[in-house]
Enzyme design. Structure first.
Site, short mmCIF file in Angstrom:
data_model
loop_
_atom_site.label_atom_id
_atom_site.label_comp_id
_atom_site.label_asym_id
_atom_site.label_seq_id
_atom_site.Cartn_x
_atom_site.Cartn_y
_atom_site.Cartn_z
N ALA A 1 0.83 -1.21 0.00
CA ALA A 1 0.00 0.00 0.00
C ALA A 1 0.86 1.25 0.00
CB ALA A 1 -0.91 0.00 1.22
N ARG B 1 -2.20 8.74 -11.07
CA ARG B 1 -3.31 8.86 -12.02
C ARG B 1 -4.64 9.16 -11.34
NH1 ARG B 1 -3.54 3.90 -15.88
NH2 ARG B 1 -2.52 2.76 -14.18
N ASN C 1 -1.14 -12.15 -14.96
CA ASN C 1 -0.72 -12.14 -13.57
C ASN C 1 -1.49 -11.10 -12.77
OD1 ASN C 1 0.87 -12.46 -11.20
ND2 ASN C 1 2.20 -10.77 -11.86
#
Length: 449
Positions: free
Chosen positions: A9, A15, A169
């Site tokens: 985290a 973005r 993945n």
């Protein structure tokens, strides 16, 4: 087998275009981080380590808010996923059993999938979570042979043939704790990004003569949140799933698409939820209760047979016993309403205890705040609180007592007493006519001037 969790985290989430760390943006009223922690909680982990970075203090607070026993560690420089996991190694140096690596921005990996990964550990030293992508895009690809995983190739480093693979993945990986950190220590950064990747672990394990395998989950579980648009998609996905589960569990949703659940909402069978009901965190509704339309509920408990709404707001600490009725434009906060209490409309009950079968008239307010401190109001059993009563806390109204409409109650009311606390009405014959005439004359004079 014992298990520990490492939840990554540390990312800034550029973005998202936000000052808030990405993992603290909310879906269903809770940070993305809490969703990941809840999925892992189903395994009964011995230890949970959250690797923080950007906004470390805020992420740590959110971690401990969900699990006060969780551990945190700071990844000061973000040099890849393997580097992030390495930061957790000192906190898990004596851990037994497996470590599962999760991601704080990937909220929907299910408990069943994590359990399947642990089961697969009986056959493989390292287990990776994969999914078949409708649009593989820039995901890392899983190169397999039979049920064995040969290697994971990042998109930037993949050949055209490897890019044609649709098995991708998710980043979630499981291995024995000691093996996990031993392999992480061997990871290099000879790749296009120059970072230390967890994706190297299966190939490193195979070089030691160990096997690696894949557990495949639905692509919807691997949804990552990197943008505001993806956050909105995650909210929609959560709500769609929560509504379906509620209906399957015997809850009536009269307009499912308008009901919004929180991460931890609990609704019992045969409860009825009307349209445009919004659940904040911490709501439990027992079987047979009804929430009428346009209500907002947070941090409250509603017992069997109770009805709430329409247009009611229940705030944290609201406890409604069986057969309580809370009507339109009523707000309840940090208050206990015993069995059969009725609060019909246009009322605020805050910091209060209301005894069973008491009736609260329209426009009643518990005046709980003196500008500095909060105070509590206590109303006994079978009392009748007249409309437009102001209960100035701290104050107690006894069993079977009554307050007159329009009263301001500043002193305790004994049991069975009637409290009248308002100025005596005085009628002035003819005064209304004379007063209106005078006012009209003043208005006319102003108009001429």
């Amino acid at each position: 087998m014992p298990v520990s969790l490492v939840i990554l985290a540390a990312g800034q989430g550029t973005r998202m275009n936000s000052d808030l760390p990405k993992v603290l943006h909310k879906v269903a009223g809770s940070p993305l981080l809490h969703h990941a922690m809840q999925a892992g909680r189903s395994l009964g982990p011995e230890r949970v380590v959250v690797v923080t970075g950007h906004g470390a203090d805020a992420v740590t607070r959110a971690t401990l808010e969900y699990d006060e026993d969780a551990l945190t560690v700071v990844q000061a420089e973000q040099n890849g996923t393997a580097h992030a996991v390495a930061q957790a190694a000192p906190l898990l140096s004596d851990a037994s059993g497996d470590v599962i690596v999760l991601y704080g921005d990937t909220p929907f990996v299910s408990p069943e999938t994590l359990e399947a990964m642990q089961t697969a550990r009986a056959r493989h030293a390292v287990v990776v979570l994969g999914f078949h992508a409708a649009d593989p895009g820039r995901y890392g690809r899983l190169v397999t042979e039979g049920d064995s995983l040969l290697r994971i190739v990042e998109y930037k480093d993949a050949t055209d043939e490897e890019r044609s693979i649709t098995l991708c993945n998710s980043g979630v990986i499981c291995a024995d704790a000691k093996l996990m950190f031993s392999l992480v220590a061997e990871v290099g950064k000879d790749n296009a990004a120059g970072e230390y990747y967890l994706t190297d672990l299966p190939e490193l394990a195979r070089k030691r003569g160990l096997s690696a395998g894949v557990v495949i989950c639905p692509e919807s579980e691997t949804l990552g949140v990197n943008t505001r648009a993806q956050l909105a998609q995650a909210e929609a996905a959560f709500q769609a799933r929560a509504r379906t589960e509620a209906l399957e569990n015997g809850v009536t949703l009269t307009a499912p698409e308008t009901v919004f659940f929180a991460l931890d909402t609990v609704v019992g069978r045969d409860a009825i939820i009307g349209p445009n009901v919004i659940f904040g965190p911490g709501v439990t509704i027992e079987s047979g209760a009804e929430i009428v339309g346009f209500c907002h509920l947070e941090g409250c408990h509603i017992s069997r047979g109770a009805t709430v709404g329409p247009f009611a707001r229940l705030r944290p600490g609201a406890e409604l016993a069986e057969d309580v009725h809370v009507g339109n434009f009523v707000e309840i906060k940090n208050a206990i309403l015993d069995e059969g209490v009725k609060v019909g409309h246009l009322t605020y009950i805050g910091d209060a205890d209301i005894g069973e079968h008491t009736n609260i008239g329209a426009g009643t307010v518990t005046c709980n705040y003196d500008g500095v401190m909060k105070h509590r109001t206590k109303v006994g059993r079978n009392a009748f609180i007249g409309s437009d009563t102001m209960l100035v806390a701290p104050v107690t109204v006894g069993d079977n007592a009554m307050t007159a409409s329009g009263s301001v109650i500043t002193e305790d009311v004994p049991a069975e007493a009637m409290a009248v606390a308002r100025a005596r009405q005085v009628n002035k014959p003819g005064l209304a006519t004379r007063l209106f005439a005078r006012l009209r004359a003043i208005k006319a004079a102003k108009a001429k001037g």
